[in-house]
Design an enzyme around this catalytic site. Structure first.
Site, PDB file in Angstrom:
ATOM      1  CB  SER A  41      -0.939  -0.029   1.208  1.00 51.63           C
ATOM      2  OG  SER A  41      -1.859   1.032   1.154  1.00 51.63           O
ATOM      3  CB  THR A  42       1.328   4.036   2.415  1.00 54.85           C
ATOM      4  OG1 THR A  42      -0.067   4.092   2.678  1.00 54.85           O
ATOM      5  CG2 THR A  42       1.912   5.437   2.377  1.00 54.85           C
ATOM      6  CG  HIS A  67      -4.207  -0.965  -0.637  1.00 57.15           C
ATOM      7  ND1 HIS A  67      -3.905  -0.990   0.706  1.00 57.15           N
ATOM      8  CD2 HIS A  67      -4.820  -2.147  -0.901  1.00 57.15           C
ATOM      9  CE1 HIS A  67      -4.326  -2.125   1.233  1.00 57.15           C
ATOM     10  NE2 HIS A  67      -4.884  -2.853   0.270  1.00 57.15           N
ATOM     11  CG  MET A 111      -1.874   3.335   7.586  1.00 56.13           C
ATOM     12  SD  MET A 111      -2.229   5.098   7.507  1.00 56.13           S
ATOM     13  CE  MET A 111      -0.572   5.770   7.633  1.00 56.13           C
ATOM     14  CG  ASP A 136      -5.933  -5.554   2.666  1.00 61.39           C
ATOM     15  OD1 ASP A 136      -6.552  -6.601   2.954  1.00 61.39           O
ATOM     16  OD2 ASP A 136      -5.826  -5.122   1.504  1.00 61.39           O
TER      17      ASP A 136
END
Length: 368
Positions: free
Chosen positions: A187-188, A213, A306, A309
């Site tokens: 993600s991030t 993401h 973050m 997930d």
């Protein structure tokens, strides 16, 4: 101590609006608001910020050039806030690949009304950036030891659903041996991390499926960028795409991606469905499908991001016999998803970002 923000934008109106919104948020302070990167450099010599809020189109030096200069010389968290990114997915991907922690779009007109309505998105991006792990920021935060400031959302978050809403868990059946498969969730900070990992792989690397993401419409441009710099082929996934050596499939933004097995061959399905762990695509959905379809033929990798997930899905993969790897804290932009996976006992091995490509190559030999 408050999060200190430097705003860099050539529009006085934009500087005024953004500064007002941020200064009104608890625990955030705009220390300077300047018209271009050269003025920003002067202010940074006097007061090093925690986060830079940066426009792209500016005189004397554009924002992307300034971003690359920061990241190559003295990294710190940067959030892009620009009207150009609203019109160009390629430019958004370029900014993220250059090192931006987040991108917040803004309109060319009705700025004050729009940004007031979307203040929560801007403030959340600044707080997330301040918590990220760039080299200089980590050193500065350790010295200053600011008190944590909880976010103040304008409305309750959506219900946090699990992968059960998309597919049931596996029944524990042993999956026959077949070709190796690698599943990655991030993600991030993942756009940069994936670029470093995938560009280091040889053309005959095992088949790879990826959930990053990312909003709808951005994943196609992201996949095209990776395809242009990697020895393997990289594409945005479509239903019935085959998972095969030398190819990485990126889950489309706004869709879930699952792996299914037909004989000894793997294919992907791209489907609609509710948010899982407040994400679509969800790493947990991908990892559960890989656990069920590939079992011990798979390698699961959870990288910077973050939230949590992918943590439960990675545990399911490990229980199904897959090898599991997490990116280490030092090399993560945000050590959230890997940390949660480690806490659950889902991770067999933790490695730096620059070692992940070797784990992927080793997967070709691990199941032979």
């Amino acid at each position: 101590m408050s999060i200190q923000v430097l705003v860099v934008d050539d529009s006085a109106v934009v500087r005024q609006v953004l500064s007002g919104l941020l200064n009104a948020a608890p625990g955030i302070q705009v220390t300077h608001a300047v018209a271009d990167p050269l003025l920003a450099i002067e202010r940074m010599r006097l007061n090093w910020p925690d986060v830079i809020l940066l426009d792209i189109e500016m005189p004397r030096m554009d924002g992307i050039t300034f971003l690359r200069k920061i990241m190559s010389e003295k990294p710190l968290p940067v959030v892009i806030c620009s009207s150009l990114t609203a019109d160009s997915t390629a430019l958004t991907v370029e900014a993220l690949s250059a090192g931006a922690v987040a991108v917040v779009n803004r309109p060319r007109v009705n700025l004050r009304e729009y940004m007031t309505d979307h203040a929560d998105e801007l403030i959340s991006a600044i707080r997330m950036a301040a918590a990220s792990n760039t080299q200089q920021h980590a050193d500065e935060q350790a010295r200053r030891k600011p008190a944590p400031v909880p976010p103040a959302p304008l409305m309750p978050p959506p219900a946090k659903l699990t992968a059960d809403v998309i597919l049931p868990p596996g029944d524990g059946a042993v999956v026959p041996r077949s070709e190796p498969l690698v599943a990655i969730g991030t993600s991030t900070g993942g756009t940069q991390a994936l670029e470093r990992v995938l560009s280091a792989l040889p053309s005959d690397a095992p088949g790879i499926v990826v959930v990053q993401h990312m909003p709808e419409k951005f994943t196609g441009a992201f996949a095209a960028r990776l395809d242009s710099i990697c020895a393997i082929a990289v594409k945005e996934a479509e239903t019935n795409d085959r998972v095969q050596a030398g190819v990485a499939l990126i889950a489309p933004g706004g869709k879930h991606m699952l792996v299914r097995r037909s004989g000894a061959t793997y294919y992907v399905d791209v489907i609609d469905g509710p948010l899982v762990n407040r994400h679509r695509p969800s790493v947990d959905v991908l990892f559960r499908s890989v656990a069920k379809s590939a079992g011990a033929n798979a390698l699961g990798i959870i990288m910077t991001g973050m939230g949590d997930d992918g943590a439960l899905g990675l545990l399911e993969m490990r229980k199904a016999g897959a090898r599991t790897v997490a990116q280490d804290e030092q090399s993560c932009v945000v050590y959230g998803m890997p940390k949660e996976a480690v806490k659950l006992g889902a991770v067999e091995k933790t490695v730096p970002l620059d070692a992940i490509d070797r784990e992927i190559v080793a997967q070709s030999f691990a199941i032979k």
